[in-house]
Write an enzyme that holds these catalytic residues in place. Structure first.
Site, PDB file in Angstrom:
ATOM      1  CG  HIS A 114      63.078  44.305  -8.959  1.00 35.46           C
ATOM      2  ND1 HIS A 114      62.247  43.632  -8.106  1.00 35.46           N
ATOM      3  CD2 HIS A 114      62.382  44.474 -10.111  1.00 35.46           C
ATOM      4  CE1 HIS A 114      61.107  43.389  -8.716  1.00 35.46           C
ATOM      5  NE2 HIS A 114      61.156  43.902  -9.932  1.00 35.46           N
TER       6      HIS A 114
ATOM      7  CE  LYS B 279      63.757  31.435  -9.153  1.00 36.72           C
ATOM      8  NZ  LYS B 279      63.405  30.203  -8.383  1.00 36.72           N
TER       9      LYS B 279
END
Length: 985
Positions: free
Chosen positions: A193, A634
């Protein structure tokens, strides 16, 4: 039994020397230019007593490395640069200590006067010091473990021996333990990532500094000490003169090489060593009758996985070719390592038949060797290994196209499977064991044999991953072109399922060989074909899993089964072709709060599909499910994300137990607490009862890979904690079933509802919050930084179109860490607790609810781990520093509205956390971590202040604001802050 096991564990430790502590008057000065020196004698120090005494060697190392960096700074940039760094550090300390507004004004004036070049030098100095301090801290962890072992202390929590002793104390039998290992599967999965902020060149230099620093704990002569200092100074100079940032964005091939470097430094040696130690500990704690304490070999239950080269979610640069390249490079690394080890064994095993007998099988293996030298006629082990080397060299050439580093003596047939190589080595092992050579077999040879069991010819399993929308579009095009269905995407979910199930039973393919498909569809089909190709080439373990991001319906899973069928990797079980089966397991990834809530229903529908029981049987009656920590956080905030994950896991366990299928959970944990990060040991132990069950996969992401595995000894410890925690969570599950669990879960549900409301109201319902976030964090600059091969956002981040919903969870968390709010790791908890207490009504009822929360903290590992992680996040956050970032929002009304809410929630969260835990100070129950974080502030805070100034310049639009040096300074500060926090995304 316990004492003998502990004694034997202690005997394996490396002795350390005792040296007098530094004078008490020496206080730590953790700064790049720290002038407080430390004696350059052996720094092997056994400390006991107070925490300060235990930390003295760490303080000495930090001062020593800081002095070296200060010397290099003076030498390379001049005395004025050194003095500037010191002034900034001291002023930042004053600002931190008491929020001194005069210090803030002084900082502003000082930072504004710095030229672009001066700013870059200062940022580099503080950034490199954060890296050096991390090295010193890692070395101190290693040192303390050796001190504990030398002192004969009880095994540490998270150690294999501690886990086994706990199991024995609970009455577990040796047979039950062996059944656990027979069915176990533990797989850390390396990912790439865009949080990997360090260049490989920097990592390599840091590894050498770490090695030299560790060398100082051994007895050294005066000349050796001088040489050690000279080499350390050279490597610090090398760091200063090496570009910290990449000039171009990483390619997938670069990410592959970065990951492979950890195998060469850590995994290839430490994983076999981990097995060896575990086998020894099992033999000690759970002795077998008639075994005379000899360790029994364990199955290869601990393996490695990777997403690098197979993860296409949001990364258009991952293609069929990158998958082939990843597989080829992995094979090259492991085969090269095998060849080197076989060559070394050939030099070591020099036994002569004139002195010792060998087995008939060993003689036969030697006779098959292309080595017919008369000089080695009486050395069958060497001749046998020369033959093994020749076959392995042929294998390397066939699988990778590369020649072995040393030429084989003669031609030999390649191995077709790793098991053939393993069988040849077993002949050598058995012959040695039968002829008084057990000690010889137990060294390099045993480790190599274990490595072959674990790594095969593939090194690590590469997961494939793609977002479900892409699969839908691909299948829709295949169906349309084949004339089966012209508007697949518009069908209802029920009609999609009916169509897909019908197509899975059709013997014919949808793909037309002479049709030109769209670029996306052609690329997706190529990936599946490449997967089949590499499985045939390197073995079936190279690609075993297919992850479907954003799984929302059952058809999302059926689409991937159909695409496997198009590549010849699905057997439908008709026409006498045998039972149905998938070559690659289809694994849903549930990410958002809504998806987590729907997961049990979707998996129930999958398990109930007609004929799917045959697919399960081909998979060993196992099915994996992946849970996403990042997007759920999130989406719903820290508390709700953790609670919804908990409930989903329990519901899945109940479903799978009812269906008689084994569930394996794959945890998509990130580096930050907001993305499921935190100590792995506690995270696994806090999983709901029955959810681990001997099998677990978990991601190791971004630069967390570096902090965990760049140092082999630290890496070994991190691997050990994964195994120990899995063992304890499986064999001692009652620890996570406290009395009053139903009451605790009801309280958590209420807290989650309130926290969800608070979080959603701030992030998604507050007018202008999006603009505040983009203004007060370096999110746009992070997107511009050459961190990884994958874009930071799923959509272009123009001011009008951008939305929080479209931003990837990783840069979302990264940005909040940079501005020192770390909001995803705590927001909503304070108001949730306060609201729940207020709902009780009377003071007595409130007190009763607070007492419940206190019991939850003491008795429920899930809740205790949640609060512990939040405590750590709050200790790294800083409202004073964050207030300076808030000034970057030019809309004063918006700035005051949002930051005041965040500040109030932060203060409330600290208050309620203290009320529950009974601790007014952050990390009071983890003083080692508290001191570690505190030691970082003197060089971390200046980086934040510098970053704010650089962001002001960059965004001002004034002449020179877009200068490359300003951009470089911002990127350097991002790197340094990530290192100082020891996590990024």
């Amino acid at each position: 039994m316990t004492q003998s096991a502990a004694r034997r564990a202690s005997s394996r430790a490396t002795p350390a020397r005792k040296t007098p502590p530094a004078p008490a008057s020496q206080t730590p000065a953790p700064s790049p230019g720290g002038t407080a020196g430390t004696a350059l004698g052996p720094t092997s120090r056994r400390s006991s007593g107070s925490a300060a005494a235990k930390d003295q060697p760490l303080k000495e190392d930090i001062r020593f490395l800081g002095r070296l960096l200060g010397d290099v700074l003076r030498e390379q940039e001049g005395a004025a640069a050194f003095e500037t760094v010191e002034t900034i550090r001291q002023t930042a300390v004053r600002f931190r200590r008491d929020g001194d507004r005069q210090a803030e004004q002084e900082l502003d004036r000082l930072l504004k006067t710095l030229s672009r070049d001066q700013t870059t030098s200062v940022v580099r100095a503080f950034s490199y010091f954060s890296h050096l301090a991390n090295i010193a801290e890692d070395q101190h962890h290693n040192r303390r473990r050796r001190v504990h072992a030398l002192a004969g202390s009880s095994p540490q929590p998270g150690s294999l021996l501690r886990a086994l002793l706990s199991a024995a104390d609970e009455g577990l039998s040796g047979d039950a333990l062996r059944r656990f290992f027979d069915a176990a599967l533990i797989v850390p999965v390396l990912t790439a990532h865009p949080t990997e902020v360090q260049r490989k060149s920097i990592l390599d230099a840091q590894r050498e500094i770490a090695r030299l620093l560790a060398e100082r704990d051994a007895p050294l002569t005066v000349r050796e000490r001088e040489r050690n200092v000279t080499l350390l100074r050279a490597h610090v100079t090398k760091l200063w003169q090496t570009r910290m940032l990449r000039t171009t964005r990483l390619m997938v091939a670069d990410e592959i090489e970065n990951a492979l470097s950890y195998y060469q430094t850590t995994f290839l040696r430490e994983i076999p060593a981990l097995y060896r130690e575990l086998e020894e500990d099992v033999a000690t704690v759970f002795p077998r009758r008639g075994a005379r304490g000899e360790p029994a070999p364990l199955p290869a239950f601990f393996q490695m996985g990777s997403w690098i080269g197979g993860d296409r979610d949001g990364n258009p640069f991952v293609t069929a070719q990158t998958l082939r390249h990843a597989a080829q490079r992995q094979a090259s690394v492991i085969l090269t390592w095998y060849l080197d080890e076989i060559h070394a064994l050939g030099a070591e095993l020099s036994m002569s038949t004139l002195l010792v007998d060998v087995s008939a099988d060993l003689l036969a293996l030697a006779e098959r060797s292309p080595d017919h030298s008369e000089h080695r006629a009486d050395e069958p082990y060497r001749r046998a290994l020369i033959g093994v080397y020749a076959r392995l060299a042929a294998t390397c050439r066939e699988l990778t196209g590369e020649d072995a580093g040393r030429h084989a003596v003669g031609p030999a047939p390649a191995y077709t499977r790793a098991e053939e190589l393993r069988a040849d080595l077993q002949i050598v092992i058995d012959s040695l064991a039968a002829h008084h050579g057990e000690a010889l077999a137990d060294a390099r040879l045993a480790s190599l044999a274990r490595a072959i069991d674990v790594f095969g010819f593939h090194l690590a399993s590469i997961d494939l991953r793609q977002v479900s929308d892409v699969h839908e579009a691909t299948v829709a095009e295949l169906l349309r072109v084949a004339g089966v269905e012209g508007a697949y995407a518009a069908l209802s979910e029920a009609d999609k399922r009916t169509l897909l199930l019908r197509e899975l039973q059709q013997p014919r393919l949808l793909t037309l060989p002479f049709h030109t498909y769209s670029e996306t569809t052609a690329s997706e089909l190529d990936i599946f074909r490449a997967a089949r190709e590499v499985r045939a080439r390197y073995g079936s373990r190279i690609v075993r899993n297919y992850i479907i991001s954003h799984t929302e319906t059952l058809s999302d899973l059926l689409e991937v089964m159909l695409l496997q069928k198009e590549a010849g990797m699905f057997r439908h079980g008709t026409n006498g072709s045998g039972g149905a089966g998938l070559d690659v397991m289809v694994i849903p990834l549930f990410e958002t709060i809504e998806d987590l809530r729907n997961a049990p229903q979707i998996m129930g529908e999958l398990l109930a599909l007609p004929g799917f029981d045959a697919v399960l049987a081909a998979q060993g009656n196992e099915q994996e499910v992946m849970l996403g920590y990042s997007d759920s956080n999130k989406d719903g905030g820290f508390l709700t994300s953790n609670w919804e994950l908990y409930k989903t896991e329990l519901a899945l366990v109940e479903l799978f137990e009812r269906k008689g299928v084994r569930l394996r959970l794959f945890h998509g944990r990130g580096g930050t607490v907001g993305r499921g990060g935190g100590p792995t040991y506690q995270a696994i132990l806090s999983q709901p009862p029955g959810t681990v069950n001997g099998q677990i996969r978990l991601t190791e992401q971004g630069e967390i890979i570096s902090s965990k595995f760049a140092n082999p000894e630290i890496g070994r410890r991190n691997l050990e904690t994964i195994v120990a925690a899995t063992l304890e969570a499986t064999l001692l599950p009652t620890r996570n079933r406290p009395k009053g669990l139903e009451e605790f879960e009801a309280a958590m549900q209420a807290l989650s509802d309130h926290a969800f409301s608070a979080y959603r109201h701030l992030v998604y319902e507050t007018p202008g919050f999006k603009d505040y976030f983009f203004a007060t964090t370096p999110i746009t600059e992070i997107a511009d930084l050459n961190l990884g091969s994958r874009p930071a956002s799923r959509k272009l981040m123009d001011r009008k179109q951008r939305r929080i919903e479209d931003l990837r969870a990783i840069p979302w968390g990264f940005s909040w860490g940079q501005c020192r709010l770390l909001l995803p790791g705590w927001f909503g908890f304070g108001s949730a607790v306060q609201r729940w207490l207020d709902e009780a009504g009377s003071a007595k009822a409130k007190a009763a609810r607070l007492a419940t929360l206190k019991r939850m903290h003491k008795q429920w590992p899930f809740f205790a781990n949640l609060l512990s992680n939040m405590d750590m996040v709050l200790s790294k956050a800083d409202l004073n520093v964050a207030s300076r970032y808030a000034q970057l929002c030019e809309d004063r009304k918006l700035r005051n509205a949002v930051f005041s809410r965040i500040s109030a929630e932060f203060t409330l969260t600290e208050q309620v956390l203290g009320a529950i835990t009974g601790q007014s100070e952050r990390l009071a129950d983890n003083p080692l971590l508290a001191r570690s974080i505190k030691n970082r502030f003197p060089y971390l805070d200046p980086l934040n202040h510098l970053q704010v100034e650089l962001l002001k310049r960059f965004r001002s639009g004034k002449a020179g604001s877009n200068d490359a040096r300003v951009r470089r300074g911002i990127h350097l500060s991002i790197n340094g802050i990530a290192a100082g926090l020891r996590n990024s995304g």
